[in-house]
Design a protein around this motif. Structure first.
Motif, short mmCIF file in Angstrom:
data_model
loop_
_atom_site.label_atom_id
_atom_site.label_comp_id
_atom_site.label_asym_id
_atom_site.label_seq_id
_atom_site.Cartn_x
_atom_site.Cartn_y
_atom_site.Cartn_z
N ALA A 148 0.83 -1.21 0.00
CA ALA A 148 0.00 0.00 0.00
C ALA A 148 0.86 1.26 0.00
O ALA A 148 0.53 2.26 -0.66
CB ALA A 148 -0.93 -0.01 1.21
N MET A 149 1.97 1.22 0.74
CA MET A 149 2.87 2.37 0.74
C MET A 149 3.46 2.60 -0.64
O MET A 149 3.57 3.76 -1.10
CB MET A 149 3.99 2.14 1.76
N LYS A 150 3.82 1.52 -1.34
CA LYS A 150 4.35 1.68 -2.69
C LYS A 150 3.30 2.26 -3.64
O LYS A 150 3.62 3.09 -4.49
CB LYS A 150 4.83 0.33 -3.21
N VAL A 151 2.05 1.84 -3.48
CA VAL A 151 0.98 2.37 -4.34
C VAL A 151 0.78 3.86 -4.10
O VAL A 151 0.54 4.63 -5.03
CB VAL A 151 -0.33 1.59 -4.06
N MET A 152 0.95 4.30 -2.84
CA MET A 152 0.78 5.72 -2.52
C MET A 152 2.03 6.54 -2.83
O MET A 152 2.08 7.74 -2.55
CB MET A 152 0.43 5.87 -1.04
N GLY A 153 3.06 5.89 -3.36
CA GLY A 153 4.27 6.61 -3.73
C GLY A 153 5.24 6.82 -2.58
O GLY A 153 6.12 7.69 -2.67
N ILE A 154 5.09 6.07 -1.50
CA ILE A 154 5.98 6.18 -0.34
C ILE A 154 7.03 5.08 -0.43
O ILE A 154 6.70 3.91 -0.61
CB ILE A 154 5.20 6.05 0.98
N ASP A 155 8.28 5.45 -0.32
CA ASP A 155 9.37 4.49 -0.39
C ASP A 155 9.46 3.74 0.94
O ASP A 155 9.73 4.35 1.98
CB ASP A 155 10.68 5.21 -0.68
N PRO A 156 9.26 2.42 0.96
CA PRO A 156 9.35 1.68 2.23
C PRO A 156 10.73 1.76 2.86
O PRO A 156 10.84 1.75 4.10
CB PRO A 156 9.01 0.23 1.82
N VAL A 157 11.76 1.84 2.05
CA VAL A 157 13.11 1.93 2.62
C VAL A 157 13.28 3.25 3.37
O VAL A 157 13.81 3.28 4.49
CB VAL A 157 14.17 1.80 1.51
N GLN A 158 12.80 4.32 2.77
CA GLN A 158 12.92 5.62 3.43
C GLN A 158 12.04 5.70 4.67
O GLN A 158 12.46 6.26 5.69
CB GLN A 158 12.52 6.73 2.45
N ARG A 159 10.85 5.13 4.60
CA ARG A 159 9.90 5.26 5.70
C ARG A 159 10.14 4.27 6.83
O ARG A 159 9.96 4.60 8.01
CB ARG A 159 8.48 5.06 5.15
N LEU A 160 10.56 3.05 6.50
CA LEU A 160 10.66 2.00 7.49
C LEU A 160 12.10 1.60 7.82
O LEU A 160 12.41 1.33 8.99
CB LEU A 160 9.89 0.75 7.02
N VAL A 161 12.95 1.52 6.81
CA VAL A 161 14.29 0.99 7.02
C VAL A 161 15.24 2.03 7.60
O VAL A 161 15.97 1.75 8.56
CB VAL A 161 14.85 0.41 5.70
N VAL A 162 15.26 3.22 7.03
CA VAL A 162 16.22 4.25 7.45
C VAL A 162 16.10 4.58 8.94
O VAL A 162 17.13 4.65 9.64
CB VAL A 162 16.07 5.51 6.57
N PRO A 163 14.90 4.82 9.49
CA PRO A 163 14.84 5.09 10.95
C PRO A 163 15.39 3.95 11.80
O PRO A 163 16.03 4.19 12.83
CB PRO A 163 13.34 5.30 11.21
N ARG A 164 15.17 2.72 11.38
CA ARG A 164 15.69 1.58 12.14
C ARG A 164 17.20 1.46 12.02
O ARG A 164 17.87 1.08 12.98
CB ARG A 164 14.99 0.30 11.68
N VAL A 165 17.73 1.79 10.86
CA VAL A 165 19.19 1.78 10.69
C VAL A 165 19.83 2.83 11.59
O VAL A 165 20.81 2.56 12.30
CB VAL A 165 19.56 2.01 9.22
N LEU A 166 19.29 4.04 11.57
CA LEU A 166 19.84 5.11 12.41
C LEU A 166 19.71 4.77 13.90
O LEU A 166 20.63 5.05 14.68
CB LEU A 166 19.13 6.42 12.10
#
Length: 282
Positions: A148-166
Motif C-alpha cells: 500500500a505504501m508503494k501504491v501511494m508513492g511512499i518508499d518503504p526503505v525511506q519510511r521503514l528501514v532508514v529510521p531503524r538503521v539510524l
C-alpha cells in the motif's frame, strides 16, 4: 521389463541431485546476499540525502532507539558480568601460575574491550534487535501495508528501514560502552576477591596496556555489527511471505544470519588488526 528400464534410466542420479541442490543453495544464498547489500547501500544513500535536506525522521528514529534500549539494556548487563568474570578468572589463573599477577588487569580489561564487549553487543542486537525488526516489518508485509505504501508513492526503505538503521547505529555504541564498564567492573571484583590482586596493580596494568585505540576499535566493531544486524533484519522482514509462518521463518533466518555474519566479520577484523597494527592493538 523393457518399459520399466527407460523409466528407471530417466531418474537423476544421487550425484546429480546433490549437485542441483548445492547449486540452488549457493545461488539462493548469493541472491539473498545481493539483496541485503542493495538494501544496505540504498538505506545509507537515502539517509545521507535526507540528512542533507534536513528531512530525517528523528521522532521515529528515537522511538526505535528507545525500543532497542529496552530489549537489550538489561540482557546486556547480565551478559557483561559473566564475560568479565570468565575472562578474568581464566586468564588470571594462567597468569598467576606464571607469577605475573600484576598483568591480570591488562589481560582481563583488553579481553573485555576488544572481544567480549563487541561480540556481546552484536549477539544481543542480533538476537533481540534483528528478531523484533524482522517480526515488525514481516507483519507489515503480509498485511500488505508495504504494498500500500508503494501504491501511494511512499518508499518503504525511506519510511521503514532508514529510521531503524539510524536507531541501531545510535544504540550499538552505547550498549557496547555499557558492557565494557560492567564487564571490567566484574573482572576487577573477581581479581580482587578471588585472585588476590591489589587494586593499585590491577588499574596500573590496565592503564599501561590499554589505549584509546582499543576502545575506538571496539566501538567501531559494535557499530559495524549493528549495521549488519539491522540490514539483515529489514531485508528478511520486507521479503516475508506466506502468512504468519513466513514471518516466523523470516525472524528465524534474521537471527541466524546475524549471528553467523557477526562471527565471520569479527574473525576478519581481528586478523586485519593483528596484521597491520600488531604493536598497538594485537
Amino acid at each position: 521389463m523393457s518399459a520399466a528400464q527407460p523409466a528407471r534410466a530417466s531418474e537423476p542420479s544421487a550425484i546429480e541431485v546433490l549437485r542441483q541442490n548445492f547449486a540452488g543453495t549457493v545461488g539462493s544464498s548469493l541472491a539473498t546476499f545481493g539483496r541485503a547489500m542493495r538494501t544496505g547501500v540504498e538505506s545509507a544513500k537515502i539517509a545521507a540525502i535526507d540528512a542533507a535536506g534536513l528531512r530525517l525522521q528523528w521522532r521515529e528514529t528515537l522511538i526505535q532507539a528507545w525500543f532497542l534500549i529496552k530489549v537489550t539494556a538489561v540482557p546486556g548487563v547480565l551478559m557483561a558480568v559473566p564475560f568479565g568474570v570468565i575472562v578474568s578468572a581464566q586468564v588470571g589463573n594462567i597468569i598467576s601460575e606464571l607469577g605475573a599477577n600484576a598483568l591480570i588487569g591488562a589481560a582481563g580489561g583488553l579481553g573485555v574491550i576488544k572481544q567480549g564487549a563487541p561480540l556481546a553487543t552484536g549477539l544481543l542486537l542480533g538476537g533481540a534487535g534483528a528478531a523484533a525488526i524482522a517480526a515488525d516489518l514481516g507483519a507489515r508485509t503480509i498485511r500488505e501495508e508495504v504494498d500500500a505504501m508503494k501504491v501511494m508513492g511512499i518508499d518503504p526503505v525511506q519510511r521503514l528501514v532508514v529510521p531503524r538503521v539510524l536507531a541501531m547505529l545510535l544504540v550499538a555504541p552505547l550498549l557496547n560502552i555499557l558492557i565494557i564498564v560492567i564487564g571490567i567492573a566484574a573482572g576487577y571484583l573477581v581479581s580482587i576477591a578471588a585472585l588476590g590482586v591489589t587494586p593499585g596493580s590491577y588499574w596500573e596494568s590496565f592503564g599501561t596496556f590499554t589505549t584509546q585505540a582499543d576502545v575506538w576499535v571496539s566501538i567501531g566493531k559494535s557499530v559495524l555489527f549493528g549495521y549488519l544486524v539491522v540490514v539483515i533484519g529489514c531485508q528478511r522482514g520486507l521479503e516475508a511471505k506466506g502468512g504468519p509462518r513466513g514471518v516466523a521463518d523470516g525472524v528465524n533466518a534474521a537471527v541466524i544470519l546475524s549471528v553467523v555474519s557477526i562471527a565471520l566479520v569479527n574473525v576478519l577484523i581481528t586478523q586485519v588488526v593483528a596484521m597491520y597494527l600488531p604493536t598497538k592493538l594485537a
